[in-house]
Design a protein around this motif. Sequence first.
Motif, PDB file in Angstrom:
ATOM      1  N   GLN A   4     -19.198-105.389   5.397  1.00 63.39           N
ATOM      2  CA  GLN A   4     -19.830-106.710   5.444  1.00 63.39           C
ATOM      3  C   GLN A   4     -20.875-106.686   6.555  1.00 63.39           C
ATOM      4  O   GLN A   4     -20.622-106.144   7.642  1.00 63.39           O
ATOM      5  CB  GLN A   4     -18.808-107.804   5.737  1.00 63.39           C
ATOM      6  N   ILE A   5     -22.023-107.264   6.284  1.00 62.92           N
ATOM      7  CA  ILE A   5     -23.063-107.364   7.310  1.00 62.92           C
ATOM      8  C   ILE A   5     -23.249-108.828   7.625  1.00 62.92           C
ATOM      9  O   ILE A   5     -23.407-109.657   6.729  1.00 62.92           O
ATOM     10  CB  ILE A   5     -24.363-106.707   6.832  1.00 62.92           C
ATOM     11  N   ARG A   6     -23.174-109.132   8.922  1.00 57.04           N
ATOM     12  CA  ARG A   6     -23.304-110.520   9.374  1.00 57.04           C
ATOM     13  C   ARG A   6     -24.106-110.562  10.668  1.00 57.04           C
ATOM     14  O   ARG A   6     -24.336-109.544  11.311  1.00 57.04           O
ATOM     15  CB  ARG A   6     -21.926-111.142   9.568  1.00 57.04           C
ATOM     16  N   GLU A   7     -24.516-111.779  11.024  1.00 54.32           N
ATOM     17  CA  GLU A   7     -25.235-111.980  12.277  1.00 54.32           C
ATOM     18  C   GLU A   7     -24.387-111.487  13.435  1.00 54.32           C
ATOM     19  O   GLU A   7     -23.175-111.729  13.474  1.00 54.32           O
ATOM     20  CB  GLU A   7     -25.546-113.462  12.488  1.00 54.32           C
ATOM     21  N   THR A   9     -23.047-111.651  17.216  1.00 52.52           N
ATOM     22  CA  THR A   9     -22.807-112.701  18.195  1.00 52.52           C
ATOM     23  C   THR A   9     -22.608-112.053  19.568  1.00 52.52           C
ATOM     24  O   THR A   9     -22.404-110.836  19.668  1.00 52.52           O
ATOM     25  CB  THR A   9     -21.544-113.510  17.843  1.00 52.52           C
ATOM     26  N   ASP A  12     -19.720-109.786  19.877  1.00 55.55           N
ATOM     27  CA  ASP A  12     -19.812-108.440  19.303  1.00 55.55           C
ATOM     28  C   ASP A  12     -20.354-107.418  20.294  1.00 55.55           C
ATOM     29  O   ASP A  12     -20.188-106.214  20.088  1.00 55.55           O
ATOM     30  CB  ASP A  12     -20.731-108.436  18.072  1.00 55.55           C
ATOM     31  N   ARG A  52     -33.911-110.525  14.771  1.00 59.69           N
ATOM     32  CA  ARG A  52     -32.559-110.780  14.278  1.00 59.69           C
ATOM     33  C   ARG A  52     -31.730-109.523  14.509  1.00 59.69           C
ATOM     34  O   ARG A  52     -32.231-108.415  14.357  1.00 59.69           O
ATOM     35  CB  ARG A  52     -32.646-111.081  12.782  1.00 59.69           C
ATOM     36  N   VAL A  54     -27.862-107.798  13.540  1.00 56.40           N
ATOM     37  CA  VAL A  54     -26.674-107.898  12.694  1.00 56.40           C
ATOM     38  C   VAL A  54     -25.684-106.811  13.077  1.00 56.40           C
ATOM     39  O   VAL A  54     -26.047-105.840  13.742  1.00 56.40           O
ATOM     40  CB  VAL A  54     -27.030-107.781  11.189  1.00 56.40           C
ATOM     41  N   GLY A  61     -12.633-106.422  10.517  1.00 56.17           N
ATOM     42  CA  GLY A  61     -13.556-106.987  11.494  1.00 56.17           C
ATOM     43  C   GLY A  61     -14.043-105.997  12.536  1.00 56.17           C
ATOM     44  O   GLY A  61     -14.741-106.375  13.480  1.00 56.17           O
ATOM     45  N   SER A  66     -24.740-101.444  13.887  1.00 61.29           N
ATOM     46  CA  SER A  66     -25.575-102.609  14.146  1.00 61.29           C
ATOM     47  C   SER A  66     -27.023-102.269  13.834  1.00 61.29           C
ATOM     48  O   SER A  66     -27.422-101.101  13.855  1.00 61.29           O
ATOM     49  CB  SER A  66     -25.433-103.035  15.615  1.00 61.29           C
ATOM     50  N   HIS A 103     -29.837-103.787   3.866  1.00 63.97           N
ATOM     51  CA  HIS A 103     -29.829-105.175   4.332  1.00 63.97           C
ATOM     52  C   HIS A 103     -31.139-105.524   5.041  1.00 63.97           C
ATOM     53  O   HIS A 103     -31.734-106.583   4.795  1.00 63.97           O
ATOM     54  CB  HIS A 103     -28.645-105.415   5.277  1.00 63.97           C
ATOM     55  N   TRP A 107     -33.904-108.316   4.013  1.00 67.62           N
ATOM     56  CA  TRP A 107     -34.323-109.351   4.964  1.00 67.62           C
ATOM     57  C   TRP A 107     -35.842-109.380   5.088  1.00 67.62           C
ATOM     58  O   TRP A 107     -36.453-110.444   5.036  1.00 67.62           O
ATOM     59  CB  TRP A 107     -33.681-109.094   6.335  1.00 67.62           C
TER      60      TRP A 107
END
Length: 164
Positions: A4-7, A9, A12, A52, A54, A61, A66, A103, A107
């Motif tokens: 899974q690729i997410r923003e 934080t 992280d 951005r 990610v 998790g 990155s 990804h 984007w």
Amino acid sequence: MHIQIREATAADWPAVWAFFRPIVAAGETYTYPRDIDEASARELWLLRPPGRTVVAVDEAGTVLGSAKMNPNHMGAADHIAGASFMVDPGHGGRGVGRALGEHVLEWARAEGYRAMQFNAVVETNTGAVALWRSLGFRILATLPEGFRHPAKGYVGLHIMFQEL
């Protein structure tokens, strides 16, 4: 393995720093200072808009890698995107880099960029060069002896490009 690729934080960052530091300190693949301190690395990697950052995570998790993406140039050339990637070596060869690359390209297209340029791909980083080529990048030029590799001496630094 599901990736899974997410923003990214702030929470992280410790996981990213855990692989960022030894990768950069090895001096084989990035033009960052080998002795970069954590605060400087964090500022460099965790971008603010229009950039951005990610993370790629597994089902549990765990941060596997990155990427950061941003305009590569300013002003009249701000339609060209750039990006940087790091994959935890303990999770290499499992499709993390490819997932991050795909990804980032999605984007950039969605954001209206017309192309993506990588300014400094070390020619001896053959895995990365092969991955980017498989995703449609081509080598525009190679700066001869543009990178001081700790074991191989001066090696070329590719500029890679893809129209979007």
